[in-house]
Design an enzyme around this catalytic site. Structure first.
Site, PDB file in Angstrom:
ATOM      1  N   TYR A 107       0.826  -1.196   0.000  1.00  0.00           N
ATOM      2  CA  TYR A 107       0.000   0.000   0.000  1.00  0.00           C
ATOM      3  C   TYR A 107       0.870   1.258   0.000  1.00  0.00           C
ATOM      4  O   TYR A 107       1.580   1.548   0.954  1.00  0.00           O
ATOM      5  CB  TYR A 107      -0.924   0.029   1.223  1.00  0.00           C
ATOM      6  CG  TYR A 107      -1.838  -1.161   1.362  1.00  0.00           C
ATOM      7  CD1 TYR A 107      -2.207  -1.926   0.263  1.00  0.00           C
ATOM      8  CD2 TYR A 107      -2.358  -1.517   2.602  1.00  0.00           C
ATOM      9  CE1 TYR A 107      -3.046  -3.020   0.390  1.00  0.00           C
ATOM     10  CE2 TYR A 107      -3.203  -2.600   2.746  1.00  0.00           C
ATOM     11  CZ  TYR A 107      -3.541  -3.344   1.630  1.00  0.00           C
ATOM     12  OH  TYR A 107      -4.371  -4.425   1.775  1.00  0.00           O
ATOM     13  N   HIS A 141       0.479 -12.078   1.089  1.00  0.00           N
ATOM     14  CA  HIS A 141      -0.545 -11.267   0.434  1.00  0.00           C
ATOM     15  C   HIS A 141      -1.320 -12.017  -0.652  1.00  0.00           C
ATOM     16  O   HIS A 141      -2.540 -11.884  -0.756  1.00  0.00           O
ATOM     17  CB  HIS A 141       0.092 -10.002  -0.148  1.00  0.00           C
ATOM     18  CG  HIS A 141      -0.828  -8.831  -0.166  1.00  0.00           C
ATOM     19  ND1 HIS A 141      -0.407  -7.536  -0.097  1.00  0.00           N
ATOM     20  CD2 HIS A 141      -2.174  -8.747  -0.248  1.00  0.00           C
ATOM     21  CE1 HIS A 141      -1.434  -6.708  -0.129  1.00  0.00           C
ATOM     22  NE2 HIS A 141      -2.523  -7.433  -0.233  1.00  0.00           N
TER      23      HIS A 141
END
Length: 277
Positions: A47, A106
């Site tokens: 992010y 992830h």
């Protein structure tokens, strides 16, 4: 016996099930959510190329770290035995903490899954993470994971789940309940209009929102966590919405309301490809 994520949350946060995801390049919403009662924060090295993690560090300054539950994620290309420790250390430094409560793989990449599991276990044994889990795993992935040495130590799986994306209800969610592996839902309000379904303007959702004196976003979020087996990650750049997200946990639906929602957004009747954002 492995302490699963639900048990850890119960010890640290009571019955809290709505959490804050910090991925926008704004700090105010995160502080607003924490002030409103959010104590579980979800971020990732992906992010903002680490900027989100830095925002988390700023947001939690002067707070008691023991009262927080911080989740971070490692990218697939960084999930090797050599690179994962380096990525983990970099993420810890950006957040400004000595450990993460939960560290997620992830999504699956080219690195062999056994190697990643071993690297996650090593990080846990080193005390840099309390628990490890996965993200964007479907049922076949989860079964493969549990067949590996140490795979049964997985503490959670985080997948896309909301009223416009109910595919995981067909088999994955019930399987995880049976295996006592918590299911974490990301994008639980589908940004309001996921997959062109216009969720927030749906007449049923609006009518139920009016009945509960709530916003359509609160109804969408409350629906996502209705079973008590799903942890949700609401995301917003609006501090008012952040505070509203916290209050959505108090909403309880009647059987009639749930039936009306199912009529508008039917449950899956067959296996569907895993939705990923």
């Amino acid at each position: 016996m492995v302490i699963k994520l639900y048990q850890q949350l119960a010890l640290a946060l009571g019955t809290w099930v709505i959490r804050l995801r910090i991925s926008a390049m704004k700090l105010r919403p995160s502080k607003q959510s924490i002030k409103a009662g959010a104590r579980v924060i979800d971020t990732a090295e992906m992010y903002g190329n680490g900027n989100s993690e830095q925002l988390v560090g700023q947001a939690i300054q002067n707070l008691d770290r023991k009262e927080l539950f911080i989740i971070d994620k490692v990218l697939p290309n960084n999930a090797s035995s050599d690179q994962l420790p380096k990525s983990l250390d970099a993420s810890l430094a950006r957040v400004g903490t000595d450990y993460f409560d939960l560290y997620l793989y992830h999504w699956r990449g080219g690195i062999p899954l056994p190697e990643t599991v071993k690297a996650l276990q090593d990080a846990q044994n080193a005390g840099k993470i309390r628990h490890w889990g996965v993200s964007n795993f479907d049922l076949a992935d989860m079964k493969e994971l549990l067949s590996l040495p140490g795979g049964s130590e997985v503490a959670a799986n985080e997948d896309l789940y909301n009223l416009g994306s109910r595919g995981t209800e067909f088999d994955l969610q019930s399987w995880q309940v049976n295996q006592k592996i918590p299911f974490i839902a990301y994008t639980p309000i589908a940004q309001g209009d996921r997959f062109g379904q216009q969720l927030t303007t749906n007449r049923t959702i609006q009518a139920i929102a009016e009945e509960h004196q709530a916003t359509p976003y609160q109804i969408l979020l409350a629906w996502t966590i209705r079973s008590g087996n799903v942890l949700a990650i609401p995301q917003t750049s609006d501090p008012i919405h952040a505070a509203e997200n916290v209050k959505a946990g108090d909403i309880e639906f009647t059987e009639e309301e749930l039936e009306l929602i199912d009529n508008s957004f039917p449950k899956p009747t067959n296996k569907q490809p895993l939705d990923i954002l």
